[in-house]
Write a protein that holds these residues in place. Sequence first.
Motif, PDB file in Angstrom:
ATOM      1  N   TRP A 141       0.801  -1.211   0.000  1.00  0.00           N
ATOM      2  CA  TRP A 141       0.000   0.000   0.000  1.00  0.00           C
ATOM      3  C   TRP A 141       0.841   1.273   0.000  1.00  0.00           C
ATOM      4  CZ3 TRP A 141       0.506   3.644   3.690  1.00  0.00           C
ATOM      5  CH2 TRP A 141       1.087   3.260   4.909  1.00  0.00           C
ATOM      6  N   HIS A 151      -9.589  -0.755   1.757  1.00  0.00           N
ATOM      7  CA  HIS A 151     -10.185  -1.564   2.831  1.00  0.00           C
ATOM      8  C   HIS A 151     -10.027  -0.800   4.140  1.00  0.00           C
ATOM      9  CE1 HIS A 151     -11.127  -4.975   5.412  1.00  0.00           C
ATOM     10  NE2 HIS A 151     -11.451  -5.678   4.352  1.00  0.00           N
ATOM     11  N   PRO A 152     -11.073  -0.720   4.955  1.00  0.00           N
ATOM     12  CA  PRO A 152     -10.940   0.064   6.193  1.00  0.00           C
ATOM     13  C   PRO A 152     -10.020  -0.608   7.216  1.00  0.00           C
ATOM     14  CG  PRO A 152     -13.136  -0.925   6.020  1.00  0.00           C
ATOM     15  CD  PRO A 152     -12.433  -1.218   4.740  1.00  0.00           C
ATOM     16  N   GLU A 153      -9.916  -1.933   7.177  1.00  0.00           N
ATOM     17  CA  GLU A 153      -9.045  -2.619   8.144  1.00  0.00           C
ATOM     18  C   GLU A 153      -8.160  -3.628   7.404  1.00  0.00           C
ATOM     19  OE1 GLU A 153     -11.243  -3.304  12.242  1.00  0.00           O
ATOM     20  OE2 GLU A 153     -12.503  -3.957  10.557  1.00  0.00           O
ATOM     21  N   PRO A 154      -7.102  -3.155   6.785  1.00  0.00           N
ATOM     22  CA  PRO A 154      -6.262  -4.055   5.977  1.00  0.00           C
ATOM     23  C   PRO A 154      -5.765  -5.275   6.760  1.00  0.00           C
ATOM     24  CG  PRO A 154      -5.679  -1.782   5.543  1.00  0.00           C
ATOM     25  CD  PRO A 154      -6.644  -1.757   6.691  1.00  0.00           C
ATOM     26  N   LYS A 196      -6.312   2.467   3.229  1.00  0.00           N
ATOM     27  CA  LYS A 196      -7.440   2.833   4.071  1.00  0.00           C
ATOM     28  C   LYS A 196      -8.204   3.970   3.383  1.00  0.00           C
ATOM     29  CE  LYS A 196      -5.330   1.347   8.370  1.00  0.00           C
ATOM     30  NZ  LYS A 196      -4.814   1.726   9.683  1.00  0.00           N
ATOM     31  N   GLU A 225      -9.191   6.892   4.167  1.00  0.00           N
ATOM     32  CA  GLU A 225      -8.694   8.265   4.282  1.00  0.00           C
ATOM     33  C   GLU A 225      -7.466   8.486   3.390  1.00  0.00           C
ATOM     34  OE1 GLU A 225      -9.385   6.171   6.702  1.00  0.00           O
ATOM     35  OE2 GLU A 225      -7.729   5.947   8.141  1.00  0.00           O
ATOM     36  N   LYS A 226      -6.621   7.458   3.287  1.00  0.00           N
ATOM     37  CA  LYS A 226      -5.464   7.550   2.375  1.00  0.00           C
ATOM     38  C   LYS A 226      -5.950   7.630   0.929  1.00  0.00           C
ATOM     39  CE  LYS A 226      -1.484   7.347   4.481  1.00  0.00           C
ATOM     40  NZ  LYS A 226      -0.547   8.455   4.242  1.00  0.00           N
ATOM     41  N   SER A 240      -3.822  -2.837   0.304  1.00  0.00           N
ATOM     42  CA  SER A 240      -5.050  -2.034   0.348  1.00  0.00           C
ATOM     43  C   SER A 240      -4.832  -0.723   1.091  1.00  0.00           C
ATOM     44  CB  SER A 240      -6.162  -2.827   1.043  1.00  0.00           C
ATOM     45  OG  SER A 240      -6.454  -3.995   0.302  1.00  0.00           O
TER      46      SER A 240
END
Lengths: 338, 338, 338, 338
Positions: free
Chosen positions: C278, C301-304, C316, C318-319, C314
């Motif tokens: 990522w 994905h919110p929780e890689p 997050k 916000e990134k 993946s």
Amino acid sequence: MIVVMKSGASAKQIASVITRIEEDGYAAHLSEGDHHTIIGVVGESPTPLVEDNYATMDNVDKVVRISEPYKLASRTFHPLDTQVPLNGCKMGSEKVLTIAGPCSVESREQIIEIACAVKEAGATALRGGAFKPRTSPYSFQGHGEEGLKWLAEAREVTGLPIVTELMDPALVDMVTEYADVIQIGARNMQNFTLLNAVGKSQHSVLLKRGMSSTVKDLLMAAEYVLSHGNTRVMLCERGIRTFETATRNTSDINAIPVLKQLTHLPVVFDPSHATGKWEYVESLSLAAVAAGADGLIIEVHPEPDKAMSDGRQSLKPEKFAELVTKVRRVAEAVGRKA
Amino acid sequence: MIVVMKSGASAKQIASVITRIEEDGYAAHLSEGDHHTIIGVVGESPTPLVEDNYATMDNVDKVVRISEPYKLASRTFHPLDTQVPLNGCKMGSEKVLTIAGPCSVESREQIIEIACAVKEAGATALRGGAFKPRTSPYSFQGHGEEGLKWLAEAREVTGLPIVTELMDPALVDMVTEYADVIQIGARNMQNFTLLNAVGKSQHSVLLKRGMSSTVKDLLMAAEYVLSHGNTRVMLCERGIRTFETATRNTSDINAIPVLKQLTHLPVVFDPSHATGKWEYVESLSLAAVAAGADGLIIEVHPEPDKAMSDGRQSLKPEKFAELVTKVRRVAEAVGRKA
Amino acid sequence: MIVVMKSGASAKQIASVITRIEEDGYAAHLSEGDHHTIIGVVGESPTPLVEDNYATMDNVDKVVRISEPYKLASRTFHPLDTQVPLNGCKMGSEKVLTIAGPCSVESREQIIEIACAVKEAGATALRGGAFKPRTSPYSFQGHGEEGLKWLAEAREVTGLPIVTELMDPALVDMVTEYADVIQIGARNMQNFTLLNAVGKSQHSVLLKRGMSSTVKDLLMAAEYVLSHGNTRVMLCERGIRTFETATRNTSDINAIPVLKQLTHLPVVFDPSHATGKWEYVESLSLAAVAAGADGLIIEVHPEPDKAMSDGRQSLKPEKFAELVTKVRRVAEAVGRKA
Amino acid sequence: MIVVMKSGASAKQIASVITRIEEDGYAAHLSEGDHHTIIGVVGESPTPLVEDNYATMDNVDKVVRISEPYKLASRTFHPLDTQVPLNGCKMGSEKVLTIAGPCSVESREQIIEIACAVKEAGATALRGGAFKPRTSPYSFQGHGEEGLKWLAEAREVTGLPIVTELMDPALVDMVTEYADVIQIGARNMQNFTLLNAVGKSQHSVLLKRGMSSTVKDLLMAAEYVLSHGNTRVMLCERGIRTFETATRNTSDINAIPVLKQLTHLPVVFDPSHATGKWEYVESLSLAAVAAGADGLIIEVHPEPDKAMSDGRQSLKPEKFAELVTKVRRVAEAVGRKA
């Protein structure tokens, strides 16, 4: 050379190409297709054809080279096999020759012990590095001239000729004083300064293929040495770099018959570097001989877990002796000796 | 380092590995799983750990290196960016710098003409080869010292510092006399004799990645130069060799952020060699800057169809000028200058 | 096509080739050089030219193809850019479009949450796999039709069209019922049964390049889809397999301008697979846009660290949102929008 | 599995990793070095370890897998060689078996003629494609079911079992009705839908390695078939894609001993695709047998210059007969029969 024009090329653009061909001293033969015009370049001229110059002209689609760029290395011009003398035998003859020894010369005792062992097993020459090209500046770099002297002592004891690597063109005199065959390592295959130096030396050369060099690149590197009148060149396939990580390199066994077809120079195979693991060395040695290799170069060490370099791919002397016996059987099966 | 034992390893074999670790001066931490025993090697010792030696011990499955083999090049130990001075600017700073010029120095007039053109377009330094590594011994090999003199004249006229290739360690004094930056070509990236020579010279170095070298190999090559106390090292990605034949090489743009993460050294990109075709040079220049490259090195020639080498990948000066303008825009878009 | 004879070819062997050319319905143009005879094959015939057949004739050196083997995909025959409609926009137009979402659809909640997040960040379409091609039969294989239903729900909530992979030609009806764009994965790029099925479906297709496929192979795969009259084809560069192990694949950014030159089809870049980590996704996204990509497809994905697949690559949400902003700036710098 | 923390990892970050390991049902063993902390993951749990999830946690440097991801294909769990019955012989036994025939079934007469010829020369089975995966949609795609019927006739005439390719999972019943061995082509090695279909069929399978698949990928593909209880799997090395263009592919002969070490499944070699040129087929056949291959699969055609596909790499029947004799000699030299 053939120049292929793009489908939209104008008569003027085609004429420019023809003019350029004639300026360079060649004749142009035109074939006009429905979509593409093809221009054949024929004849002889002192001006070399620089493909790039044509490729960059307007509406040229591509430039195709016809004749091979190597001449002295080419079998077309030299149909007979070149044979390089080695210890009373000839590399490139009916007999498959084996060069063996440690990766690095570690001590006087080590190299003499190994020399005796590989000689007894049937090796024709002794390998061992006094100058070591190491990926890391912090790794053992070899014993230098002292290592060369120990190699010379090992030769005195066993009669085996010495194959050792030269890395620095400035040391060509020193290394040729001790070595019977100068090895050019894979990382230096396109070190043209070094190739010119060994070319001029007239010493026998074992030229290893670079890990990402094509067969054609290897022949062009040989051409550098040959262009100095030095014809004692042995080519060495030692594995190429690919995506496969199960082995250190990928043995390009295809290269053996390809080289035997394209060139008259002898072809040696190095199963130690080509696999990177001693347990695969035997299989690949036999494969290379079955495929037509003229010789093998194999790393041998009595204590691989103490070796200063390449322990992982070194055979113990007793394994090497078994290997030589098996190589002999396969060599005979394909109509050769060992 | 971690040593992973095979599933059938005996207590005695495990003990042998531990003994060896302790003999080498390290401590062993044992993790016994249901199938595999893992041995962590920790501590410090003057004896370097040779992975190969452990890998070859009985029933060892594999050996995993933990710490990176490069130290001086590593960002871990040198978090701040290294900046290499160039013509009053700094490679590795906010400003993206461009080095431009012909592949080969062909004549006094040619190099001065190009120097003036690239200066006007905004280049920071002039490139040009006086010693050319050519695949074929029959190709133009460069004008040698005369070429260096013409480069020096071009510098006098334009004020642009000179970037030129060194191939022969014996010529390091000659080349550093004329050049501001010594270029180590891709084919010589692992010519350790040459790396040691330029390391000792304390001259600025542009180190090109070998066409089949990994990022790690490149950092180890830089480590050779750095180990002599010469910290003026710029790394250069110039494309790697892959199966794709649509372009001369495959630009490894991934390497730019990877290098910026692993090392503090500046990263330059060479779109001319990385693509081999002038029509792709602009796209790749912009891509490299967007990806974080600190500089570009670009081949420029006023008459690519007359160039003595690399005509196919050379930009004409007017195209180069356009490129510089576009590079500036992209640099600004990613928070830099050019 | 051009047939190059070996230097020793006899008049009879040359005549055989010419006869064969005429039997196949083409005309032969002869260029006789000093060393090589070149035979140009021109004209039109219902019999396709099979290069292999000529290459195997006596004393033929090589056969060179002139015209590209793809026609419908070729820019030569279709100079204008093809634009594929996507959510009121067009892939292949001035605006750079972004497709984003998780590798796998893991649950109804997960896909709706991510869909909302990527929509807010500015994505044009939602990606997510219901059928997952996994190297191991023991890995999570996707939720199948249930996953497709959750994707449809996410579309209802957000309005984002769905891009999802089809692996089984028998499921083309099921997948097209839910999906707006069918993704053909890299491992299936030469699954010709599947290509024919999606060709017939007339559904939009995102065709990913195989990890060892050349640009030409990719265009030939597109040709399969196009040959059924389905012109809604988007090509996707997602990294190729090389020797470099620092990243999961090597991004072939060169392929972007090469494809834009050779074909009229839109070109999408997948930085997630092309790097595998990522932290490099942003740099490569910007690079691809700078190089001329028409779109991006990015894993979010919110929780890689909880992802059922591809967590390592993946972003997050916000990134991802930051990335979209930066993409916009680079797009504008190269004269586009995003 | 081993988790290696970065040098700056905090106690809290290390604790997070340990918590996660425990949540997944495993035990964590900690080795704290001076620079790096290493966490060994041991024990058994129903939750599979997803490396990516750990790799993405804060300050994790890398995750190293210990155990191989394939189980049913692994020699560790199945030490004895698997032998697949073929025409009264067994692939994977002392005897080296040869499968031969044309690339494509072109007509009833052609396939019967070749079947008789290869039988007389000593082949154990007949190969021939009725469904052809072709790079171009415009190339001959095979005669389909009619071709299968001609193959069945050739079997009736000669007694040779049939090896033929399946491309479409929907046709598994049709193809298994005629074929004795289903071939999965290189392009479909990771077509998991197809692998599942042939797994369920319980039919013998010849699984060709993908041109950019690693040895491990190949074993994982075999695992798909094996996971359905179908143990009649033969692996086939057919060359990999590399930078070398002198041959169509690069024969990965290393893969033969590597596979024999890692798996109990028989290993077949395809010299026709691995070289792409008939003149190298003999050398590579002998090399593969010397390296330990259990069988060969070779393309034979009486008129290569009329072949509808792969003429360039097809042996004429008389050359094939010579090859079989030579293979026998090499097989005997390495302690086997043929």
